[in-house]
Scaffold this motif. Structure first.
Motif, short mmCIF file in Angstrom:
data_model
loop_
_atom_site.label_atom_id
_atom_site.label_comp_id
_atom_site.label_asym_id
_atom_site.label_seq_id
_atom_site.Cartn_x
_atom_site.Cartn_y
_atom_site.Cartn_z
N ARG A 78 -31.72 7.11 -44.92
CA ARG A 78 -31.21 6.48 -46.14
C ARG A 78 -31.43 7.35 -47.37
O ARG A 78 -30.68 7.25 -48.34
CB ARG A 78 -31.87 5.12 -46.39
CG ARG A 78 -31.42 4.02 -45.46
CD ARG A 78 -32.06 2.68 -45.84
NE ARG A 78 -31.46 2.11 -47.02
CZ ARG A 78 -32.08 1.97 -48.19
NH1 ARG A 78 -33.33 2.40 -48.35
NH2 ARG A 78 -31.47 1.40 -49.22
N GLN A 79 -32.50 8.14 -47.36
CA GLN A 79 -32.79 9.02 -48.49
C GLN A 79 -33.05 10.43 -47.98
O GLN A 79 -33.41 10.62 -46.81
CB GLN A 79 -34.00 8.52 -49.28
CG GLN A 79 -33.83 7.17 -49.94
CD GLN A 79 -34.94 6.91 -50.93
OE1 GLN A 79 -35.05 7.60 -51.96
NE2 GLN A 79 -35.76 5.90 -50.67
N VAL A 80 -32.92 11.40 -48.90
CA VAL A 80 -33.08 12.81 -48.54
C VAL A 80 -33.85 13.52 -49.64
O VAL A 80 -33.64 13.25 -50.83
CB VAL A 80 -31.71 13.49 -48.35
CG1 VAL A 80 -31.88 14.98 -48.07
CG2 VAL A 80 -30.93 12.83 -47.23
N HIS A 81 -34.77 14.42 -49.25
CA HIS A 81 -35.40 15.36 -50.16
C HIS A 81 -34.79 16.73 -49.90
O HIS A 81 -34.95 17.28 -48.82
CB HIS A 81 -36.91 15.44 -49.93
CG HIS A 81 -37.67 14.28 -50.47
ND1 HIS A 81 -39.02 14.10 -50.24
CD2 HIS A 81 -37.28 13.24 -51.26
CE1 HIS A 81 -39.43 13.00 -50.85
NE2 HIS A 81 -38.40 12.45 -51.47
N LEU A 82 -34.10 17.28 -50.88
CA LEU A 82 -33.51 18.61 -50.75
C LEU A 82 -34.47 19.64 -51.33
O LEU A 82 -35.05 19.42 -52.41
CB LEU A 82 -32.18 18.70 -51.49
CG LEU A 82 -31.04 17.82 -50.98
CD1 LEU A 82 -31.01 16.50 -51.72
CD2 LEU A 82 -29.70 18.54 -51.15
N LYS A 83 -34.62 20.77 -50.65
CA LYS A 83 -35.46 21.86 -51.15
C LYS A 83 -35.16 23.13 -50.36
O LYS A 83 -34.45 23.08 -49.34
CB LYS A 83 -36.94 21.49 -51.03
CG LYS A 83 -37.46 21.32 -49.61
CD LYS A 83 -38.90 20.81 -49.65
CE LYS A 83 -39.50 20.73 -48.26
NZ LYS A 83 -40.83 20.08 -48.26
N GLY A 84 -35.71 24.24 -50.83
CA GLY A 84 -35.60 25.50 -50.11
C GLY A 84 -36.92 25.85 -49.45
O GLY A 84 -37.99 25.61 -50.02
N VAL A 85 -36.84 26.43 -48.27
CA VAL A 85 -38.05 26.70 -47.46
C VAL A 85 -37.94 28.06 -46.79
O VAL A 85 -36.91 28.39 -46.20
CB VAL A 85 -38.24 25.61 -46.39
CG1 VAL A 85 -39.14 26.08 -45.27
CG2 VAL A 85 -38.82 24.35 -47.02
#
Length: 354
Positions: A226-233
């Motif tokens: 239902r939710q998302v955390h977007l980031k670079g890794v």
């Protein structure tokens, strides 16, 4: 293959690892129409973590995050109850919480809350705050130590309490895969408790620390995201496992297949979008060790996991980080919106040529 499809295929295969390769979707007119519709309604949220130094060492308050989200035409904020130290939501009385709710209403911004726990006392505190703030959506994850089998039993009991609170107060809880549990373990928990108000939050990089590939983890959790955390890794190899290091999303150092993941998440849900919030959680310079290993036994011991924090990078001062944080956060907004715009253009060209 024409130029439109070639570019779309390139995006779909960007940064996919060899053992993660999977056929790319073909941008048919039907998919293109759905993609245009989903992009028009996408809800991007400012996350508090990109401003962690300002919250921890500066003077940032929840109101400042609302101001940032409003200034950048976002749809809401996602904020931890403890962000801001003595200025945090957790330390506010009812009048302070009502002031935050009023600012959000003024800006027409949604507020999603986060805690790093599934324990009853922590849940009760966030529920009390949510009721004053008018919040419905809460992120949780567990932080227990012990054998995996024991942890899963404890978490299942916690989830049953969450389900009862969700029904009682018209709430939704989304369980984040937070480095120590594998996606199939989280799905098994959610399936076992089987409650429509308990679902999942997908973090773009945390599955790496549990020994999983990003796209595979997304596919496992897909029915409940239902939710998302977007980031670079940047993936950091360790003996028998992988850690990760936070980098600017979309940079050359970012090892994640962000375009493919974003596309698949946008397309979840048939009649309506399944993902209600894409939270921009730029975590530049964050370090996280491996938590699961390729040589672990069938019932591994899971160590206690402290709450996330980012240390001041070597060679930088606190003052430099305080100055750069907002720029890094804006960099992510620019990258994600640019990617969405490219998706939209390719979809519209596909429809035009149909």
């Amino acid at each position: 293959m024409n130029a439109i499809q070639s570019r779309f295929q390139s995006l779909m295969q960007h940064k996919l690892a060899g053992d993660e390769a999977s056929p790319s979707p073909v941008l048919t007119p039907a998919l293109a129409a759905k993609l245009v519709q989903r992009i028009a309604g996408v809800r991007l949220f400012a996350h508090a973590y990109p401003h962690l130094a300002q919250f921890t060492h500066g003077s940032y308050r929840p109101l400042d995050l609302l101001d940032f989200a409003h200034a950048h035409a976002l749809s809401g904020i996602s904020i931890h109850m403890l962000d801001g130290e003595e200025r945090s939501l957790d330390c506010m009385g009812p009048d302070g919480l009502r002031a935050v709710a009023a600012r959000a209403a003024q800006y027409r911004l949604a507020i999603h809350l986060e805690i790093s726990s599934t324990r009853k006392d922590d849940v009760d505190r966030v529920v009390a705050a949510a009721r004053i703030l008018g919040v419905q959506n809460i992120r949780v994850y567990s932080r227990y130590e012990g054998r995996l089998s024991q942890l899963l039993q404890m978490i299942a009991a916690d989830l049953r309490y969450l389900a009862a609170q969700a029904d009682l107060h018209d709430l939704y809880f989304d369980f984040e895969q937070h480095e120590e549990l594998k996606s199939q373990e989280i799905m098994a928990l959610l399936t076992h408790v089987n409650h429509p108000r308990l679902n999942a939050l997908l973090d773009f990089g945390n599955m790496v620390n549990a020994g999983e590939r990003p796209l595979a983890a997304l596919h496992t959790l897909a029915p409940r995201i239902r939710q998302v955390h977007l980031k670079g890794v940047q993936v950091v190899p360790e003996p028998h496992g992988w850690g990760h290091y936070g980098v600017l999303q979309g940079s050359a150092q970012d090892d994640l297949p962000s375009p493919r993941m974003l596309y698949e998440l946008l397309m979840l849900g048939d009649a309506a979008p399944q993902v209600i919030a894409f939270c921009l959680e730029q975590e530049n310079h964050y370090r996280a060790p491996a938590f699961r290993y390729t040589n672990e036994d069938a019932d591994p011991f899971i160590p206690y996991r402290p709450m996330s924090e980012t240390e001041i990078p070597v060679g930088m001062s606190l003052e430099q980080v305080l100055e750069l944080e907002e720029r890094w956060a804006i960099d992510q907004i620019t990258y994600v919106r640019g990617l969405l715009q490219e998706f939209k253009l390719l979809a519209e060209l596909t429809l035009h040529n149909a």
